[in-house]
Design an enzyme around this catalytic site. Structure first.
Site, PDB file in Angstrom:
ATOM      1  N   LYS A  84       0.862  -1.179   0.000  1.00 22.93           N
ATOM      2  CA  LYS A  84       0.000   0.000   0.000  1.00 22.93           C
ATOM      3  C   LYS A  84       0.902   1.233   0.000  1.00 22.93           C
ATOM      4  CE  LYS A  84      -3.703   2.348   2.545  1.00 22.93           C
ATOM      5  NZ  LYS A  84      -4.578   2.317   3.734  1.00 22.93           N
ATOM      6  N   ARG A 112     -10.390  10.532   1.666  1.00 19.18           N
ATOM      7  CA  ARG A 112     -10.299  11.251   2.939  1.00 19.18           C
ATOM      8  C   ARG A 112     -11.614  11.985   3.209  1.00 19.18           C
ATOM      9  NH1 ARG A 112      -4.386  11.961   2.899  1.00 19.18           N
ATOM     10  NH2 ARG A 112      -3.725   9.773   2.756  1.00 19.18           N
ATOM     11  N   ARG A 170       1.285   9.983   5.741  1.00 20.26           N
ATOM     12  CA  ARG A 170       1.495   8.636   6.274  1.00 20.26           C
ATOM     13  C   ARG A 170       2.746   7.983   5.679  1.00 20.26           C
ATOM     14  NH1 ARG A 170      -4.897   7.727   5.439  1.00 20.26           N
ATOM     15  NH2 ARG A 170      -5.567   8.493   7.473  1.00 20.26           N
ATOM     16  N   GLU A 227       7.474  -6.938   1.387  1.00 18.61           N
ATOM     17  CA  GLU A 227       6.228  -6.877   2.149  1.00 18.61           C
ATOM     18  C   GLU A 227       5.331  -8.076   1.818  1.00 18.61           C
ATOM     19  OE1 GLU A 227       5.360  -4.953   4.517  1.00 18.61           O
ATOM     20  OE2 GLU A 227       6.290  -2.985   4.324  1.00 18.61           O
ATOM     21  N   LYS A 275      -2.273  -1.571  -3.626  1.00 18.07           N
ATOM     22  CA  LYS A 275      -3.081  -0.349  -3.595  1.00 18.07           C
ATOM     23  C   LYS A 275      -2.160   0.859  -3.684  1.00 18.07           C
ATOM     24  CE  LYS A 275      -6.467   2.044  -0.643  1.00 18.07           C
ATOM     25  NZ  LYS A 275      -7.188   2.034   0.648  1.00 18.07           N
ATOM     26  N   SER A 321     -10.038   5.946  -4.858  1.00 16.84           N
ATOM     27  CA  SER A 321     -10.931   7.080  -5.029  1.00 16.84           C
ATOM     28  C   SER A 321     -10.443   8.078  -6.069  1.00 16.84           C
ATOM     29  CB  SER A 321     -11.118   7.792  -3.683  1.00 16.84           C
ATOM     30  OG  SER A 321      -9.870   8.256  -3.181  1.00 16.84           O
ATOM     31  N   TYR A 376     -15.249   1.257  -7.023  1.00 17.66           N
ATOM     32  CA  TYR A 376     -16.514   1.900  -6.685  1.00 17.66           C
ATOM     33  C   TYR A 376     -17.551   1.710  -7.797  1.00 17.66           C
ATOM     34  CZ  TYR A 376     -13.621   3.818  -3.026  1.00 17.66           C
ATOM     35  OH  TYR A 376     -12.766   3.928  -1.951  1.00 17.66           O
TER      36      TYR A 376
END
Length: 325
Positions: free
Chosen positions: A198, A208, A219, A235, A250, A276, A315
């Site tokens: 990610k 957000r 982050r 990872e 992602k 998004s 979505y």
């Protein structure tokens, strides 16, 4: 001209193209991310994601049933608490009466067994500082203290009957800690969808808004650097060793090279999240008449599948599923 290679022979008719297609896109490949918000009676559209809503409990059930009828493979639920219910520990995340856990229970009751119900197992929606974990005295995210909270959150979600828990926080050791916690509590059948790679992306902006994020800053100390490729494989290997049942990349569209490498190496199914910002870009261009909306949506999803995703969070899942049926 004799002897010329003529690949076009296999593109001549729709039936021929269908026969030789190397990649398929079916409703079962699509997972619908959904948002359930506390304190609302009617669904509330997200301004930066036209057509996507924060749901009330009633509209959540209805939209979930419609998506399942369309044939989607799963539903991934995110909770949106009231601002006053947030705190430094993200207490609402592990509260059985918190908005996310109530929403999960509603989905399991409404469509459980007919689709795969997935939970976002991360604290960011529930913390007043907006980070994915608890903070230390210096304001940084405390990895190991956060793992304790993740286990508590995972147990509350497993108790709702959720099928898969989405470990999206990018803390070191999160999959192993949650797996151990679930097994010790008897939830051996609850699966883990690990966000293996990610990235700290600029394309998360509309999300957000969708979750009412309280984040100040960024982050980058825990999400992956977009410059790094080999780190994603590291990872992946760690998550597999810790017991991940499915792994995810992602975002999707800016990281198709990573998705292909993860897919080539993974021994478990691979997901990708069309996030998004990707949704917002295509939607905005289509609204202006610059691109064909339906064509761009389906092409983008097919590209993610072609790069190696066994399943795609998008979505457009319910709408695309209707088209594909």
């Amino acid at each position: 001209m004799t002897g010329m290679d003529r690949p076009r022979r296999l593109r001549r008719t729709p039936a021929m193209r269908r026969l030789v297609a190397e990649t398929s896109l079916e409703p079962r490949h699509l997972i619908l991310p959904m948002f359930v918000a506390d304190g609302i009676d009617e669904p509330r559209e997200i301004s930066s994601m036209p057509g996507v809503f924060q749901h009330s409990m009633d509209s959540l059930r209805k939209a979930a049933a419609e998506a399942v009828t369309a044939g989607v493979g799963g539903l991934m639920l995110f909770g949106v608490p009231k601002p006053e219910d947030k705190d430094a520990q993200g207490s609402g995340a592990s509260d059985p009466d918190g908005i996310l856990n109530r929403g999960l229970s509603a989905l399991v009751s409404e469509v459980g067994g007919a689709t795969v119900v997935m939970a976002d197992t991360c604290l960011d929606e529930f913390t007043d500082h907006g980070h994915c974990g608890v903070l230390d005295d210096n304001g940084g995210v405390d990895n190991d203290a956060t793992l304790t909270r993740y286990v508590e959150m995972a147990l509350a979600q497993a108790a709702t009957g959720a099928d898969l828990l989405g470990t999206s926080g990018m803390m070191d050791g999160q999959v192993g800690a949650i797996r151990a916690g679930l097994d010790a509590a008897g939830y051996t059948d609850t699966g883990i969808l690990a966000y293996a790679a990610k990235y700290a992306s600029a394309f998360y902006g509309p999300f957000r808004e969708a979750v009412g994020s309280s984040l100040q800053g960024d982050r980058r100390t825990y999400q992956q650097d977009p410059a790094n490729r080999r780190e994603a494989i590291r990872e992946l290997e760690l998550d597999l060793l810790e017991g991940a049942d499915i792994v995810m990349v992602k975002p999707a569209m800016s990281y198709l090279d990573i998705l292909r490498e993860v897919s080539d190496r993974s021994t478990v199914p691979v997901a990708a999240y069309q996030i998004s910002g990707e949704y917002a870009m295509i939607t905005a261009a289509a609204e202006r008449g610059w691109i064909d909306r339906r064509g761009a949506i389906l092409e983008s999803l097919l590209g993610i599948r072609r790069a190696g995703a066994d399943m795609v969070l998008t979505y457009w899942a319910a709408e695309a599923a209707h088209w594909l049926k």
